[in-house]
Design an enzyme around this catalytic site. Sequence first.
Site, short mmCIF file in Angstrom:
data_model
loop_
_atom_site.label_atom_id
_atom_site.label_comp_id
_atom_site.label_asym_id
_atom_site.label_seq_id
_atom_site.Cartn_x
_atom_site.Cartn_y
_atom_site.Cartn_z
N HIS A 1 48.82 38.60 40.20
CA HIS A 1 47.94 38.36 39.07
C HIS A 1 48.52 39.10 37.89
O HIS A 1 48.92 40.25 38.03
CB HIS A 1 46.57 38.98 39.31
CG HIS A 1 45.72 38.25 40.27
ND1 HIS A 1 45.54 36.89 40.21
CD2 HIS A 1 44.96 38.69 41.28
CE1 HIS A 1 44.70 36.54 41.17
NE2 HIS A 1 44.35 37.61 41.85
N ASP B 1 48.21 30.59 40.35
CA ASP B 1 48.59 30.92 38.97
C ASP B 1 47.69 30.25 37.93
O ASP B 1 48.13 29.93 36.84
CB ASP B 1 50.06 30.54 38.68
CG ASP B 1 51.00 31.07 39.72
OD1 ASP B 1 50.86 32.25 40.07
OD2 ASP B 1 51.86 30.31 40.21
#
Length: 424
Positions: free
Chosen positions: A40, A12
């Site tokens: 994503h 992340d």
Amino acid sequence: MVTAIVGANWGDEGKGKITDMLGEESDIIVRFQGGSNAGHTIVNDYGKFALHILPSGVFYDHTTSIIGNGVALNIPDLFKEIQGIVDQGVPMPKIKVSDRAQIVMPYHILFDQYEEERLAGKSFGSTKSGIAPFYSDKYAKTGIQVSELFDEESLREKVVGICEKKNVLLEHLYHKPALQVDEVMETLREYRKMVEPYVCDVSAFLFEALKEGKRVLLEGQLGSLKDPDHGIYPMVTSSSTLAGYGAVGAGVPPYEIKRIVTVVKAYSSAVGAGEFVSEIFGEEADELRRRGGDGGEYGATTGRPRRMGWFDAVASRYGCRIQGATEVALTVLDVLGYLDELPVCVGYEIDGKVTKDFPTTSQLKKAKPVYEVLPGWKSDIRGITEYDKLPENCRKYIEFIEKELGVPVKMVSNGPGRHEIIHR
Ligand code: GDP
């Protein structure tokens, strides 16, 4: 030439945005590991997208998107995702799927759930996408390669063997319904239909492309600290998250990977269980979580609130080293503009001694953070496009981090959008 984009932390980091950006000047974008377990988030002219299995380059019409052999291929997810982006007005992307990629089966997902249930409180915090059972089967040599879908007879023989083994566990360990050979075969036939148009000998395709001077981007999932070898084992993922593995998981020569853009987050966040030395709690964490990322730090796949922490220079330096970072992209810096001061974890205290080296998990469990506190810049830096225009304390924070990492910070990301980037 091959460029890899990988994470230095727990995932992340904002790799999706950087890949989306660098995708503009690439011909081919390859996913080389992981599956649809991570996500994503990409914001571009078409809207906001959460991609789980497709490479971030699918939004360009000049790029080819590739699912490499190293990926845990969930075929229905792939097709849902393609449909989803096309429905939102994105032109049908050029997609190739490696004939050597292996398939995530519905029973992998079930085994993942059953195992988490069995472990209850001691679970690994799996996203229950079947990734660990999938990679276990791959290395136990009972996985199913895409190429095997095209030979029914030997496939059936294999499926009989798989069911035999799995049904013992289903009956005696998990007390769940058994697998039926015919049902598994039916699923595989459906998968064959879905995947057939995309199947490709990817390593041969990439070999030719590289000979022609094409620019290839390898897109990593998660980050260094989740690597099964070099991360916080056992709280790791099941395939290597490192640029080095890109050569294997895409099928390109290791020496072609010349540029390793390592994405580092300006603060820390993690999902799932595992060691996290600079973690913060309470209101301090809630505020950073609320302000973090693009609309808060919540998992792109699971929606789980992420664990939050200050920037960890020990973990990030190690994360960069183990990736072989040639440059760093520092992301989500804009989020920190509200803070009066910014603690940076510069050392770990273990048994009364301070170290700057990231240790193995047993030592890590004992580590306490040693902080150095830097002054905040107390302003919104979004919209700034030149490095020199950043507030002085913000530049000091970046330069402090750069010195700790020992790798040049060539990009600073100050917003979720594709063009919100400062080049140095
Ligand atoms: P990835 O898995 O590494 O691609 O990371 P994610 O996409 O899960 O998480 C990154 C989150 O931060 C996403 O919501 C992005 O839109 C957002 N993001 C990326 N870069 C920036 C940035 O520089 N500033 C802000 N505010 N958000 C960013």
